[in-house]
Enzyme design. Structure first.
Site, PDB file in Angstrom:
ATOM      1  N   HIS A  93       3.802   6.415  10.331  1.00 46.28           N
ATOM      2  CA  HIS A  93       5.075   6.325   9.603  1.00 46.28           C
ATOM      3  C   HIS A  93       6.288   6.725  10.452  1.00 46.28           C
ATOM      4  CE1 HIS A  93       2.806   6.975   5.512  1.00 46.28           C
ATOM      5  NE2 HIS A  93       2.394   5.903   6.164  1.00 46.28           N
TER       6      HIS A  93
ATOM      7  N   GLU B  82       0.839  -1.201   0.000  1.00 53.72           N
ATOM      8  CA  GLU B  82       0.000   0.000   0.000  1.00 53.72           C
ATOM      9  C   GLU B  82       0.871   1.246   0.000  1.00 53.72           C
ATOM     10  OE1 GLU B  82      -2.110   3.426   1.919  1.00 53.72           O
ATOM     11  OE2 GLU B  82      -0.358   2.364   2.621  1.00 53.72           O
TER      12      GLU B  82
HETATM   13 ZN    ZN Z   1      -1.777   2.517   6.068  1.00 58.11          ZN
END
Ligand code: ZN
Length: 455
Positions: free
Chosen positions: A422, A324
């Site tokens: 992230h 993704e």
């Molecule tokens: Zn994600």
């Protein structure tokens, strides 16, 4: 035989409310099962602690594919299989360096290379820094000022947005296109303020893209605290320069697999309801929120149906998507194979916005779809779901829009999501078990009611 129309209407009314009542009881049963179970949370713990982050092309991703396949095999689902996908392979390389120096200062900044960045070369790069907070400003400064410098993009994610995804969305251009935009004016590298609205010491990575018509230059993320420090220094100190070094590089594409498990439908086994998350991730932290939890919730939905003995009419398919984060090749492959195999898809739902108490569902589809699904909101309201609205249906599901079906995202409260997103802060201990249980239950309940009643 009921001949009187009034009596007939009364019977219809009572049987309809009886059915509603029965459905509410089934949903309560789903929540009870989810709220009592530690399975999904302990699966997430294994994924995060024993395997870790799962960058596309990494050994950990291969391990996670095997692990989730085994999990679903052990559950004795009707079908468990792997779907081969070509996936990108980028490596971060050595721990990056970003150091500010001047005649009287030497200070390290919290940093990491952005996903997909090229390297500086082993010697690194030293250059003066110029701060901007928009592409317009960059353009106004032009080549004469920018040439040979490191551009520092420091537009702050606006904390006044209630929905933090909107704050993120407004500044994402710096991370994604900043390097190529700066390169047009001769910049040698870029530093990008992390896209989180909060203040912390974590650099937040994420994908960046190169425009191949200009030189590819290295791109780094700075933590928001480090970005503030650098900005302050640039205003006060003279002769500031920055040394950066990273050895990131692209390697040749490799092979990954979407991991798929199915519970066959009792009445319409050919009609597919997809419930997914993405198994790949960035390499900082353990990718617990993004999106290990989404994957474990998808598997948990199948476990809840199986354990409670609630038979779905249609086939429910849990999908751990590949890639993704970089090229979305897993989502594309899944839709491509669905088309090739002439599959019938009914709707799809994804969990990819982290774990917090779920507050709603966003539905990507026609107005009719949205209105039809929204009718079921009263079933979920007692559990804290207060909206079902038109919106975005999840990155991995986008290619399924060819099937003209509703694409649905579960929406947790997102106030804290970008504290983790992230970054090295996205670890298992930041996921609350009860919030995850509520998410699995909400998804399972929505699937139950849409499968049972249609939309
Ligand atoms: Zn994600």
């Amino acid at each position: 035989m009921l001949k009187h129309p009034f009596l007939f209407a009364l019977v219809l009314f009572f049987s309809a409310s009886q059915a509603q009542n029965d459905d509410s009881l089934v949903i309560r049963k789903i929540y009870n099962e989810s709220l009592r179970s530690h399975v999904a949370y302990s699966n997430l713990e294994h994924l995060c602690i024993k395997i870790g982050s799962r960058l596309s092309g990494s050994q950990q991703l291969t391990d996670a594919i095997q692990y989730t396949k085994q999990l679903m095999t052990d559950m004795k689902l009707d079908t468990v299989y792997l779907q081969e996908v070509k996936i990108p392979h980028w490596i971060r390389g050595d721990k990056e360096i970003c150091r500010v120096t001047s005649t009287d200062i030497s200070m390290n900044l919290d940093n990491c290379a952005l996903g997909g960045s090229v390297g500086t070369g082993v010697k690194g790069i030293t250059a003066n820094v110029i701060e901007v907070s928009s592409f317009d400003q960059l353009k106004a400064l032009g080549k004469t000022v920018i040439n040979g410098k490191i551009v520092f993009f420091n537009q702050v994610a606006d904390p006044t947005h209630i929905n933090t995804f909107e704050a993120y969305g407004e500044v994402a251009y710096q991370r994604v296109h900043g390097a190529s935009e700066a390169s047009k004016y001769g910049a040698v590298a870029v530093l990008v303020r992390s896209l989180n609205p909060g203040h912390d010491d974590y650099p937040h990575t994420g994908i960046m893209a190169y425009d191949k018509s200009v030189a590819m230059i290295p791109a780094f993320a700075l933590s928001t605290n480090s970005a503030d420090k650098l900005s302050k220094l640039l205003k006060t100190a003279k002769d500031i320069s920055v040394y950066i070094r990273n050895t990131s590089e692209w390697r040749t594409d490799t092979t990954g697999f979407n991991v798929i498990g199915e519970l066959k439908g009792s009445k319409f086994p050919d009609e597919i309801i997809t419930v997914g998350g993405h198994l790949d991730s960035w390499d900082e932290g353990q990718a617990a929120h993004d999106d290990g939890a989404g994957c474990m919730e998808a598997i948990e939905v199948l476990r809840i149906f199986k354990t409670t003995g609630i038979r779905p009419q249609r086939t429910i398919r849990a999908v751990m998507f590949m890639d993704e984060e970089i090229h979305q090749s897993g989502g594309r492959k899944y839709a491509e194979m669905a088309g090739k195999n002439n599959e019938k898809h009914y709707f799809a739902v994804e969990s990819d916005e982290g774990v917090a108490i779920p507050v709603g569902f966003s539905v990507q589809g026609s107005d009719l779809h949205v209105a039809a699904i929204k009718k079921f909101l009263p079933y979920l309201r007692p559990y804290g779901i207060y909206f079902i609205e038109k919106g975005y249906g999840g990155v991995d599901l986008q290619e399924l829009s060819a099937f003209k079906i509703p694409l649905i995202s579960i929406v947790p409260d997102n106030s804290r999501y970008f504290d983790y997103h992230h970054s090295p802060n996205d670890t298992f201990d930041k996921v609350n078990e009860r919030e995850m249980q509520f998410a699995s239950a909400a998804i399972a309940s929505l699937i139950y009611i849409l499968d049972k009643s249609g939309y």
